[in-house]
Scaffold this motif. Structure first.
Motif, mmCIF file in Angstrom:
data_model
loop_
_atom_site.group_PDB
_atom_site.id
_atom_site.type_symbol
_atom_site.label_atom_id
_atom_site.label_comp_id
_atom_site.label_asym_id
_atom_site.label_seq_id
_atom_site.Cartn_x
_atom_site.Cartn_y
_atom_site.Cartn_z
ATOM 1 N N LEU A 33 0.834 -1.189 0.000
ATOM 2 C CA LEU A 33 0.000 0.000 0.000
ATOM 3 C C LEU A 33 0.879 1.253 0.000
ATOM 4 N N LYS A 34 0.445 2.261 -0.731
ATOM 5 C CA LYS A 34 1.089 3.587 -0.726
ATOM 6 C C LYS A 34 2.601 3.521 -0.912
ATOM 7 N N GLY A 35 3.028 2.715 -1.865
ATOM 8 C CA GLY A 35 4.446 2.660 -2.196
ATOM 9 C C GLY A 35 5.304 1.878 -1.222
ATOM 10 N N GLU A 36 4.683 1.141 -0.295
ATOM 11 C CA GLU A 36 5.428 0.330 0.660
ATOM 12 C C GLU A 36 4.973 -1.130 0.605
ATOM 13 N N THR A 37 5.929 -2.029 0.762
ATOM 14 C CA THR A 37 5.624 -3.459 0.791
ATOM 15 C C THR A 37 6.167 -4.046 2.090
ATOM 16 N N GLU A 38 5.283 -4.719 2.843
ATOM 17 C CA GLU A 38 5.674 -5.328 4.114
ATOM 18 C C GLU A 38 5.380 -6.825 4.070
ATOM 19 N N VAL A 39 6.352 -7.632 4.474
ATOM 20 C CA VAL A 39 6.188 -9.085 4.542
ATOM 21 C C VAL A 39 6.427 -9.529 5.978
ATOM 22 N N ILE A 40 5.450 -10.239 6.569
ATOM 23 C CA ILE A 40 5.561 -10.752 7.936
ATOM 24 C C ILE A 40 5.336 -12.264 7.905
ATOM 25 N N VAL A 41 6.264 -13.028 8.489
ATOM 26 C CA VAL A 41 6.205 -14.491 8.432
ATOM 27 C C VAL A 41 5.597 -15.064 9.708
ATOM 28 N N GLN A 56 12.364 -7.916 13.862
ATOM 29 C CA GLN A 56 11.414 -8.764 14.590
ATOM 30 C C GLN A 56 10.046 -8.091 14.545
ATOM 31 N N ASN A 57 9.011 -8.876 14.299
ATOM 32 C CA ASN A 57 7.662 -8.338 14.348
ATOM 33 C C ASN A 57 7.210 -8.303 15.808
ATOM 34 N N THR A 58 6.687 -7.175 16.249
ATOM 35 C CA THR A 58 6.391 -7.015 17.677
ATOM 36 C C THR A 58 4.905 -6.980 18.019
ATOM 37 N N ASP A 59 4.023 -7.098 17.033
ATOM 38 C CA ASP A 59 2.589 -7.079 17.345
ATOM 39 C C ASP A 59 1.816 -7.971 16.374
ATOM 40 N N GLN A 60 0.520 -8.097 16.642
ATOM 41 C CA GLN A 60 -0.358 -8.927 15.800
ATOM 42 C C GLN A 60 -1.378 -8.090 15.034
ATOM 43 N N LEU A 61 -1.129 -6.804 14.929
ATOM 44 C CA LEU A 61 -2.090 -5.921 14.263
ATOM 45 C C LEU A 61 -2.297 -6.279 12.801
ATOM 46 N N TYR A 62 -1.265 -6.827 12.150
ATOM 47 C CA TYR A 62 -1.369 -7.148 10.727
ATOM 48 C C TYR A 62 -2.471 -8.156 10.439
ATOM 49 N N SER A 63 -2.862 -8.930 11.463
ATOM 50 C CA SER A 63 -3.845 -10.009 11.231
ATOM 51 C C SER A 63 -5.263 -9.622 11.654
ATOM 52 N N TYR A 64 -5.517 -8.329 11.901
ATOM 53 C CA TYR A 64 -6.838 -7.920 12.404
ATOM 54 C C TYR A 64 -7.970 -8.331 11.465
ATOM 55 N N TYR A 65 -7.724 -8.307 10.159
ATOM 56 C CA TYR A 65 -8.801 -8.615 9.212
ATOM 57 C C TYR A 65 -9.119 -10.108 9.167
ATOM 58 N N TRP A 80 0.345 6.620 16.999
ATOM 59 C CA TRP A 80 0.444 6.849 15.562
ATOM 60 C C TRP A 80 0.137 5.569 14.771
ATOM 61 N N LYS A 81 0.525 4.413 15.350
ATOM 62 C CA LYS A 81 0.242 3.148 14.668
ATOM 63 C C LYS A 81 -1.216 2.744 14.832
ATOM 64 N N VAL A 82 -1.803 3.066 15.990
ATOM 65 C CA VAL A 82 -3.229 2.826 16.200
ATOM 66 C C VAL A 82 -4.036 3.570 15.140
ATOM 67 N N VAL A 83 -3.673 4.829 14.933
ATOM 68 C CA VAL A 83 -4.356 5.669 13.939
ATOM 69 C C VAL A 83 -4.190 5.088 12.531
ATOM 70 N N GLU A 84 -2.997 4.639 12.220
ATOM 71 C CA GLU A 84 -2.705 4.065 10.899
ATOM 72 C C GLU A 84 -3.600 2.865 10.607
ATOM 73 N N VAL A 107 -11.126 5.870 6.893
ATOM 74 C CA VAL A 107 -11.412 7.205 7.405
ATOM 75 C C VAL A 107 -10.118 8.027 7.420
ATOM 76 N N HIS A 108 -10.253 9.272 7.882
ATOM 77 C CA HIS A 108 -9.085 10.164 7.936
ATOM 78 C C HIS A 108 -8.923 10.691 9.361
ATOM 79 N N ILE A 109 -8.119 9.966 10.146
ATOM 80 C CA ILE A 109 -7.816 10.374 11.522
ATOM 81 C C ILE A 109 -6.404 10.948 11.536
ATOM 82 N N VAL A 110 -6.233 12.105 12.160
ATOM 83 C CA VAL A 110 -4.902 12.714 12.252
ATOM 84 C C VAL A 110 -4.598 13.059 13.707
#
Length: 321
Positions: free
Chosen positions: A191-199, A234-243, A256-260, A268-271
């Motif tokens: 998304l938005k020009g970034e690629t993240e891979v978590i195993v 190291q991955n430090t949370d499980q937010l990536y799997s919320y869906y 800032w990560k909660v908002v993201e 939505v647009h939270i700032v």
């Protein structure tokens, strides 16, 4: 479903019962629809293989009569009763076989699209691998997985649970980034020009140009278009799997990560208006199925010093003075 029945269906020669059976088979799985689509494409292409005959039929008939006239008895020609429907199917099978060979040798790989628009979808690829697509995500995969297990991630957030096959690596292409596995589970976000891979399980190889990193369980890599360096963390949370889990698990998670995550999940647009609270952490678990206002209320109760305002479709977070 047999190839003969599918070809009869293409020729519109199936009985009502056969047509119903084919339609039911098509609706059962994405892989069935992909198989039929491929057969349909090959059948269409095979028409170009058929050539018109250059034989002069009248001249051939004259020669035949001349040869038979030399005999003592007049030749008797009887019509042969033919089942034209099955002859057509036999001819189609020959054409399909020829077209199939040409496709394999010369033709470009055909891809089948999988798109999740306003809801999460779970699908199985032809090799048995399972993919979970978050909302607004899109991938495409090679229709024939027998020779090449290749997937393209166009956009979004996708979890792959790959079927093990050591002889045929599973490859995902995201622009210049390539992810290669044999049998494992991992999440890829583009998304938005970034690629993240978590195993989650197994080993994943991520390459970008001449660079390559090997990720193990609990590790991740983030690749930015502006800085294509591969940095393993190291991955430090499980937010990536919320869906997939249906839960936002916040543990020492900076605001800032909660908002993201909330912006992505609820579109939505939270700032954060006050930079001094951007790195304040949150420890709570919220249900994704809740309305955004309800979850924002829980966050406000937890953080206590948080102020939430709405203005022209924008939600601003600031510190209570």
């Amino acid at each position: 479903m047999t190839e003969e029945i599918l070809i009869k269906f293409l020729l519109k020669e199936t009985s009502e019962e056969e047509s119903i059976a084919v339609q039911k088979w098509l609706d059962e799985a994405t892989s069935n629809r992909a198989e039929f689509t491929q057969l349909e494409r090959i059948w269409t292409a095979s028409k170009s293989l058929s050539t018109t005959s250059n034989v002069d039929e009248e001249q051939a008939w004259t020669k035949f009569k001349a040869r038979t006239a030399s005999g003592s008895k007049e030749a008797i020609v009887r019509p042969i009763k033919q089942n034209f429907g099955w002859l057509k199917i036999a001819a189609v099978l020959v054409l399909v076989a020829g077209a199939w060979m040409m496709y394999n040798v010369f033709g470009p790989a055909n891809y089948t699209d999988l798109v999740a628009s306003n809801k999460v979808i779970v699908e199985h690829l032809p090799d048995g691998s399972e993919v979970t697509l978050n909302k607004n995500s899109q991938i495409s995969y090679v229709t024939d997985f027998k020779d090449e297990r290749s997937v393209r991630l166009k956009q979004g957030d996708v979890f792959f649970n790959v079927a093990h096959d050591k002889s045929k690596p599973f490859v995902i292409k995201i622009n210049k980034v390539s992810v290669t596995v044999v049998g494992t589970s991992f999440n890829v976000k583009h998304l938005k020009g970034e690629t993240e891979v978590i195993v989650e399980t197994g080993i994943v190889k991520v390459s970008n140009g001449n660079e390559m990193v090997e990720l193990h369980k609990g590790e991740k890599v983030l690749i930015k278009e502006v800085s294509p360096k591969l940095i393993k963390e190291q991955n430090t949370d499980q937010l990536y799997s919320y869906y997939r889990s249906g839960k936002f698990v916040f543990y020492k998670t900076p605001l800032w990560k909660v908002v993201e995550v909330l912006n992505e999940a609820y579109d939505v647009h939270i700032v954060i208006q006050d930079p001094s609270i951007a790195n304040e952490t949150l420890n709570t678990t919220l249900e994704e199925a809740n309305q955004l206002d309800k979850n924002l209320g829980y966050i406000k109760e937890t953080m206590q010093n948080l102020k939430i305002d709405r203005n022209d479709g924008q939600i601003t977070l600031s510190k209570i003075k």
